[in-house]
Design a protein around this motif. Structure first.
Motif, PDB file in Angstrom:
ATOM      1  N   GLN A 218     -71.934   1.396  66.196  1.00  0.00           N
ATOM      2  CA  GLN A 218     -71.621   2.576  65.861  1.00  0.00           C
ATOM      3  C   GLN A 218     -71.791   3.791  67.000  1.00  0.00           C
ATOM      4  O   GLN A 218     -71.305   4.671  67.301  1.00  0.00           O
ATOM      5  N   THR A 219     -72.845   3.211  67.863  1.00  0.00           N
ATOM      6  CA  THR A 219     -73.139   4.070  69.081  1.00  0.00           C
ATOM      7  C   THR A 219     -72.210   3.921  69.992  1.00  0.00           C
ATOM      8  O   THR A 219     -71.750   4.802  70.793  1.00  0.00           O
ATOM      9  N   ALA A 220     -71.345   2.593  70.194  1.00  0.00           N
ATOM     10  CA  ALA A 220     -70.444   2.523  71.136  1.00  0.00           C
ATOM     11  C   ALA A 220     -69.085   3.067  70.465  1.00  0.00           C
ATOM     12  O   ALA A 220     -68.240   3.757  71.271  1.00  0.00           O
ATOM     13  N   LEU A 221     -68.979   3.139  69.390  1.00  0.00           N
ATOM     14  CA  LEU A 221     -67.766   3.877  68.527  1.00  0.00           C
ATOM     15  C   LEU A 221     -67.812   5.362  68.824  1.00  0.00           C
ATOM     16  O   LEU A 221     -66.799   6.038  69.183  1.00  0.00           O
ATOM     17  N   ASP A 222     -69.120   6.160  68.884  1.00  0.00           N
ATOM     18  CA  ASP A 222     -69.070   7.494  69.053  1.00  0.00           C
ATOM     19  C   ASP A 222     -69.028   7.739  70.565  1.00  0.00           C
ATOM     20  O   ASP A 222     -68.244   8.411  70.873  1.00  0.00           O
TER      21      ASP A 222
END
Length: 428
Positions: A218-222
């Motif tokens: 999720q951090t990478a998607l953000d």
């Protein structure tokens, strides 16, 4: 509303018996008007997704859901997320190094890099607005702890409710506290055994042991979303540049200046557009990989829910999820009519005819409709539950416990009902 209507299917000429004119008229024999909005479609991506869901379903039936071997989708998502997050870490490292050891121009660039890193930082999550204290909801916490103990997972730290027709678990704050969020509209639409299935499902997701990788992804998607927004050419900047160019058009050397600016823009904009599209492409790929391995975890959570509350209770839960659009319509209508929202919701869902439920089920099979991103299609989840040998619940809830839990939720039930009415009527 209860009067039946006799019609004939315009496609296959079969006689149609319409038990309730509140819902769409369709033909079970040939699927005429199955999707009145005409949004079915059959693109290449959808065909591949449906085939993938079928393979995942067959794998879950054949091999079970308890396997520990990581899937290729999970490995690919973790590796791709790692590459994205390493860019952020490298940016932070070079920013700190330049700030300490660089000259003044390098330090200015370091500050810019650290500002970008600050924007890209992982989001720790906020505590929901409507939280329940253990002292005011002891029975609900006790039930959640019993379900967690049966599943062999750590109980949640906080239980909260919100206005969604759904539920889920998350982590919030620096202490990474486990928070179970129950959407009150969904909770009120369910019977107590189905609520227990809901608890078992959400706690079952926590017991899969992949919360760390989910946060990493999720951090990478953000970060990819932020990169795309930062890099994308902005029309407003183009307008300002054109104003400056027009203002100096008749100055000495104005044409030369305009030519240099125009050349810079002509070179920069395609590069910006390419990098922005690349970031969005990586985002789509990472999202698809996450959704693919997330489906297996969803089957495992469904099996945990069946073990806790029985397979029949999970089927009731999935039926309620399949009727989400109908439930939201009932809530909106009750809000406009100043009715008791929760009673109106329960009455409306109980009155949905089997024909409408069957239409929703076929739409799920045709379009791959799922309740949420990363979930398998609802019709496959129901077929999976049909195969499970859990006729009895492992956790039993007495009528006294049910009444006590309802009483604990009463204040928030009234507050959220008022919020929903205000938002519907006043658009707040």
């Amino acid at each position: 509303m209860d009067e039946s209507v006799d019609l004939t299917c315009p496609r296959c000429q079969v006689a149609l018996r319409v038990p309730d004119n509140r819902f769409s008229i369709w033909c079970p024999a040939c699927d005429w008007n199955l999707d009145p909005l005409g949004g079915v479609g059959s693109g290449q991506h959808r065909t591949r997704d449906l085939a993938h869901h079928d393979r995942m379903f067959n794998r879950a039936l054949a091999d079970g859901t308890g396997g520990k071997r990581p899937s290729f989708s999970w490995l690919g998502a973790v590796v791709l997320a790692g590459a994205v997050n390493l860019v952020t870490l490298a940016l932070a490292g070079t920013g700190v190094w330049l700030l300490v050891a660089g000259n003044w121009p390098e330090r200015i660039m370091a500050v810019a890099e650290l500002v970008i890193v600050l924007v890209l930082r992982p989001r720790l999550g906020r505590m929901p607005r409507h939280t329940l204290d253990r002292s005011t909801a002891p029975r609900l916490y006790a039930l959640a702890e019993r379900a967690a103990a049966e599943l062999g997972t750590r109980p949640v730290d906080v239980i909260a409710v919100d206005e969604r027709y759904g539920s889920g678990c998350t982590k919030a704050g620096l202490r990474r506290r486990r928070v179970l969020i129950l959407g009150l509209p969904l909770w009120e639409a369910l019977t107590m055994d189905q609520r227990l299935a809901l608890l078992g499902h959400d706690l079952g997701r926590l017991s899969t042991g992949k919360s760390l990788s989910a946060a990493w992804i999720q951090t990478a998607l953000d970060a990819l979303t932020t990169w795309a927004d930062v890099i994308r050419p902005v029309r407003a900047l183009d307008d300002e540049r054109q104003k400056v160019t027009d203002r100096h058009a008749f100055d000495a050397g104005g044409n030369r200046q305009s030519g240099i600016v125009g050349m810079g823009v002509a070179l920069a904009q395609p590069l910006q557009d390419f990098l922005s599209r690349a970031a969005l492409g990586c985002h789509r790929l990472l999202s698809r990989l996450r959704d693919r391995f997330g489906g297996q975890a969803e089957y495992r959570a469904d099996e945990n829910a069946a073990r806790i509350a029985s397979a029949a209770s999970v089927q009731g839960l999935l039926r309620a999820l399949l009727l989400r659009e109908t439930a939201l319509f009932a809530l909106e209508r009750a809000a406009w009519c100043e009715d008791d929202l929760w009673e109106a919701l329960r009455v409306h869902l109980a009155s949905v005819p089997d024909m409408e439920f069957e239409r929703r089920l076929r739409l799920s099979a045709l379009r791959g409709d799922a309740f949420d991103d990363g979930c398998p299609p609802t019709h496959l989840r129901m077929k999976f539950i049909d195969k499970l040998p859990y006729p009895e619940a492992a956790v039993v809830v007495s009528s006294g416990e049910t009444e006590a839990i309802d009483a604990e939720l009463a204040p928030l039930r009234a507050s959220i009902a008022n919020d929903l009415k205000s938002r519907t009527v006043h658009g707040g």
